[in-house]
Design a protein around this motif. Structure first.
Motif, PDB file in Angstrom:
ATOM      1  N   ASN A 187       0.864  -1.179   0.000  1.00 21.93           N
ATOM      2  CA  ASN A 187       0.000   0.000   0.000  1.00 21.93           C
ATOM      3  C   ASN A 187       0.893   1.219   0.000  1.00 21.93           C
ATOM      4  OD1 ASN A 187       0.458   1.122   2.675  1.00 21.93           O
ATOM      5  ND2 ASN A 187      -0.770  -0.522   3.507  1.00 21.93           N
ATOM      6  N   ARG A 188       0.331   2.326  -0.355  1.00 23.59           N
ATOM      7  CA  ARG A 188       1.108   3.565  -0.374  1.00 23.59           C
ATOM      8  C   ARG A 188       0.196   4.747  -0.089  1.00 23.59           C
ATOM      9  NH1 ARG A 188       3.199   2.726  -6.202  1.00 23.59           N
ATOM     10  NH2 ARG A 188       1.431   1.542  -6.837  1.00 23.59           N
ATOM     11  N   ILE A 189       0.827   5.805   0.370  1.00 19.15           N
ATOM     12  CA  ILE A 189       0.126   7.055   0.628  1.00 19.15           C
ATOM     13  C   ILE A 189       0.619   8.038  -0.429  1.00 19.15           C
ATOM     14  CG2 ILE A 189      -0.226   8.928   2.268  1.00 19.15           C
ATOM     15  CD1 ILE A 189       0.464   6.829   4.491  1.00 19.15           C
ATOM     16  N   THR A 190      -0.315   8.663  -1.123  1.00 16.35           N
ATOM     17  CA  THR A 190       0.040   9.567  -2.215  1.00 16.35           C
ATOM     18  C   THR A 190      -0.574  10.936  -1.965  1.00 16.35           C
ATOM     19  OG1 THR A 190       0.059   7.709  -3.764  1.00 16.35           O
ATOM     20  CG2 THR A 190      -0.092   9.906  -4.719  1.00 16.35           C
ATOM     21  N   ALA A 191       0.245  11.981  -2.067  1.00 16.85           N
ATOM     22  CA  ALA A 191      -0.238  13.354  -1.955  1.00 16.85           C
ATOM     23  C   ALA A 191      -0.424  13.900  -3.365  1.00 16.85           C
ATOM     24  CB  ALA A 191       0.757  14.212  -1.182  1.00 16.85           C
ATOM     25  N   ILE A 192      -1.599  14.472  -3.617  1.00 15.52           N
ATOM     26  CA  ILE A 192      -1.930  14.995  -4.938  1.00 15.52           C
ATOM     27  C   ILE A 192      -2.297  16.465  -4.814  1.00 15.52           C
ATOM     28  CG2 ILE A 192      -3.512  14.796  -6.904  1.00 15.52           C
ATOM     29  CD1 ILE A 192      -3.889  11.839  -6.069  1.00 15.52           C
ATOM     30  N   ASP A 193      -1.718  17.294  -5.673  1.00 15.21           N
ATOM     31  CA  ASP A 193      -2.104  18.697  -5.763  1.00 15.21           C
ATOM     32  C   ASP A 193      -3.416  18.730  -6.545  1.00 15.21           C
ATOM     33  OD1 ASP A 193      -2.558  21.323  -6.712  1.00 15.21           O
ATOM     34  OD2 ASP A 193      -0.428  21.798  -6.585  1.00 15.21           O
ATOM     35  N   LEU A 194      -4.520  18.972  -5.857  1.00 17.94           N
ATOM     36  CA  LEU A 194      -5.836  18.924  -6.502  1.00 17.94           C
ATOM     37  C   LEU A 194      -6.067  20.088  -7.462  1.00 17.94           C
ATOM     38  CD1 LEU A 194      -8.035  17.699  -3.525  1.00 17.94           C
ATOM     39  CD2 LEU A 194      -7.093  16.372  -5.419  1.00 17.94           C
ATOM     40  N   GLY A 254       2.883   2.892   2.744  1.00 19.28           N
ATOM     41  CA  GLY A 254       1.979   3.053   3.877  1.00 19.28           C
ATOM     42  C   GLY A 254       2.345   2.122   5.013  1.00 19.28           C
ATOM     43  N   GLY A 255       3.514   2.303   5.581  1.00 17.38           N
ATOM     44  CA  GLY A 255       3.976   1.465   6.687  1.00 17.38           C
ATOM     45  C   GLY A 255       5.281   0.775   6.337  1.00 17.38           C
ATOM     46  N   ASP A 256       5.791   0.028   7.284  1.00 14.93           N
ATOM     47  CA  ASP A 256       7.067  -0.660   7.102  1.00 14.93           C
ATOM     48  C   ASP A 256       6.867  -2.026   6.457  1.00 14.93           C
ATOM     49  OD1 ASP A 256       8.685   1.372   8.191  1.00 14.93           O
ATOM     50  OD2 ASP A 256       8.136   0.744  10.204  1.00 14.93           O
ATOM     51  N   THR A 257       7.958  -2.721   6.203  1.00 17.08           N
ATOM     52  CA  THR A 257       7.910  -4.069   5.647  1.00 17.08           C
ATOM     53  C   THR A 257       7.463  -5.038   6.735  1.00 17.08           C
ATOM     54  OG1 THR A 257       9.703  -3.502   4.155  1.00 17.08           O
ATOM     55  CG2 THR A 257       9.266  -5.851   4.473  1.00 17.08           C
ATOM     56  N   PRO A 258       6.436  -5.867   6.469  1.00 18.56           N
ATOM     57  CA  PRO A 258       5.989  -6.833   7.477  1.00 18.56           C
ATOM     58  C   PRO A 258       7.121  -7.787   7.881  1.00 18.56           C
ATOM     59  CG  PRO A 258       4.382  -6.646   5.713  1.00 18.56           C
ATOM     60  CD  PRO A 258       5.602  -5.894   5.273  1.00 18.56           C
ATOM     61  N   ASP A 259       7.140  -8.192   9.160  1.00 16.62           N
ATOM     62  CA  ASP A 259       8.198  -9.067   9.679  1.00 16.62           C
ATOM     63  C   ASP A 259       8.285 -10.390   8.931  1.00 16.62           C
ATOM     64  OD1 ASP A 259       9.053  -7.225  11.533  1.00 16.62           O
ATOM     65  OD2 ASP A 259       7.835  -8.046  13.166  1.00 16.62           O
ATOM     66  N   THR A 304       8.202  -1.772   2.098  1.00 16.90           N
ATOM     67  CA  THR A 304       7.150  -2.244   1.200  1.00 16.90           C
ATOM     68  C   THR A 304       5.759  -1.717   1.540  1.00 16.90           C
ATOM     69  OG1 THR A 304       6.676  -4.177   2.556  1.00 16.90           O
ATOM     70  CG2 THR A 304       8.359  -4.427   0.845  1.00 16.90           C
ATOM     71  N   GLY A 305       5.574  -1.213   2.751  1.00 17.14           N
ATOM     72  CA  GLY A 305       4.233  -0.872   3.203  1.00 17.14           C
ATOM     73  C   GLY A 305       3.584  -2.092   3.810  1.00 17.14           C
ATOM     74  N   ALA A 306       2.644  -1.874   4.697  1.00 15.77           N
ATOM     75  CA  ALA A 306       1.937  -2.969   5.366  1.00 15.77           C
ATOM     76  C   ALA A 306       0.882  -3.543   4.435  1.00 15.77           C
ATOM     77  CB  ALA A 306       1.299  -2.451   6.651  1.00 15.77           C
ATOM     78  N   ARG A 307       0.433  -4.749   4.742  1.00 14.80           N
ATOM     79  CA  ARG A 307      -0.607  -5.394   3.935  1.00 14.80           C
ATOM     80  C   ARG A 307      -1.993  -5.126   4.509  1.00 14.80           C
ATOM     81  NH1 ARG A 307       1.372 -11.306   1.927  1.00 14.80           N
ATOM     82  NH2 ARG A 307       3.096 -10.552   0.662  1.00 14.80           N
ATOM     83  N   THR A 308      -2.193  -3.958   5.040  1.00 14.35           N
ATOM     84  CA  THR A 308      -3.478  -3.567   5.605  1.00 14.35           C
ATOM     85  C   THR A 308      -3.839  -2.188   5.079  1.00 14.35           C
ATOM     86  OG1 THR A 308      -2.362  -2.624   7.515  1.00 14.35           O
ATOM     87  CG2 THR A 308      -3.122  -4.884   7.731  1.00 14.35           C
ATOM     88  N   LEU A 354       0.866  14.682   8.390  1.00 12.20           N
ATOM     89  CA  LEU A 354      -0.017  13.581   8.018  1.00 12.20           C
ATOM     90  C   LEU A 354       0.243  12.453   9.001  1.00 12.20           C
ATOM     91  CD1 LEU A 354      -1.996  12.435   5.803  1.00 12.20           C
ATOM     92  CD2 LEU A 354       0.019  11.246   4.954  1.00 12.20           C
ATOM     93  N   PHE A 355      -0.808  11.987   9.670  1.00 13.74           N
ATOM     94  CA  PHE A 355      -0.714  10.897  10.630  1.00 13.74           C
ATOM     95  C   PHE A 355      -1.249   9.646   9.950  1.00 13.74           C
ATOM     96  CE2 PHE A 355      -0.935  14.803  12.928  1.00 13.74           C
ATOM     97  CZ  PHE A 355      -0.089  14.627  14.015  1.00 13.74           C
ATOM     98  N   ALA A 356      -0.500   8.545  10.018  1.00 16.30           N
ATOM     99  CA  ALA A 356      -0.933   7.306   9.369  1.00 16.30           C
ATOM    100  C   ALA A 356      -0.598   6.117  10.252  1.00 16.30           C
ATOM    101  CB  ALA A 356      -0.259   7.152   8.013  1.00 16.30           C
ATOM    102  N   THR A 357      -1.568   5.239  10.427  1.00 17.71           N
ATOM    103  CA  THR A 357      -1.325   3.989  11.135  1.00 17.71           C
ATOM    104  C   THR A 357      -1.092   2.904  10.087  1.00 17.71           C
ATOM    105  OG1 THR A 357      -3.604   3.214  11.140  1.00 17.71           O
ATOM    106  CG2 THR A 357      -2.962   4.757  12.891  1.00 17.71           C
ATOM    107  N   GLU A 358      -0.687   1.734  10.515  1.00 19.75           N
ATOM    108  CA  GLU A 358      -0.502   0.643   9.566  1.00 19.75           C
ATOM    109  C   GLU A 358      -1.759  -0.196   9.425  1.00 19.75           C
ATOM    110  OE1 GLU A 358       3.066  -1.592   9.703  1.00 19.75           O
ATOM    111  OE2 GLU A 358       4.313   0.177   9.807  1.00 19.75           O
ATOM    112  N   GLY A 359      -2.813   0.148  10.123  1.00 17.17           N
ATOM    113  CA  GLY A 359      -4.078  -0.562   9.994  1.00 17.17           C
ATOM    114  C   GLY A 359      -4.203  -1.699  10.988  1.00 17.17           C
ATOM    115  N   PHE A 360      -5.437  -2.100  11.234  1.00 16.75           N
ATOM    116  CA  PHE A 360      -5.717  -3.142  12.210  1.00 16.75           C
ATOM    117  C   PHE A 360      -5.080  -4.465  11.790  1.00 16.75           C
ATOM    118  CE2 PHE A 360      -8.240  -6.352  14.390  1.00 16.75           C
ATOM    119  CZ  PHE A 360      -8.137  -5.873  15.685  1.00 16.75           C
ATOM    120  N   GLY A 361      -4.403  -5.121  12.724  1.00 13.46           N
ATOM    121  CA  GLY A 361      -3.753  -6.402  12.459  1.00 13.46           C
ATOM    122  C   GLY A 361      -2.324  -6.274  11.995  1.00 13.46           C
TER     123      GLY A 361
END
Length: 125
Positions: free
Chosen positions: A5-12, A23-28, A44-48, A59-66
């Protein structure tokens, strides 16, 4: 194949991508996989699905539940990671922000298996 997953900023106003970050670190289980030992695995971003919230400058971002229990904080203009804050469990909903006497706070629900959800509140310097 990553990124998961990824977080993308777009100039609207211009319709242009300003920056993109995982969107997060590489899963263990990937980072420590025997077949990948000795390889340089990029983030790689988390799989959530991350929960995100933007303020004027951050910008505050969690890696998602689980996934990993961490709150990532990014500079909103550049996408640079400003901080990683470990949490007691995964965040199951979107963060919210409020201010009291000029001080800003970020609040979100944190939980994990066998633990009731807790409202966690952090102050922003």
């Amino acid at each position: 194949k990553p990124p998961y997953n990824r977080i993308t900023a777009i100039d609207l106003n211009k319709g242009e991508i300003l920056w993109t970050v995982p969107g997060g670190d590489t899963p263990d289980n990937i980072k420590n996989h025997a077949a990948l030992q000795g390889l340089d695995i990029p983030t790689t971003g988390a799989r959530t699905r991350p929960a995100v919230m933007a303020t004027k400058t951050l910008l505050f971002a969690t890696e998602g539940f689980g996934s990993r229990p961490v709150l990532h904080i990014f500079d909103k203009k550049t996408g640079a990671r400003v901080a990683d804050i470990p949490l007691a469990g995964s965040v199951g909903g979107s963060p919210m922000s409020y201010a009291v006497n000029g001080k800003q706070y970020i609040a979100f629900w944190v939980g994990k298996q066998g633990m009731p959800a807790e409202l966690t509140v952090l102050s922003v310097p």
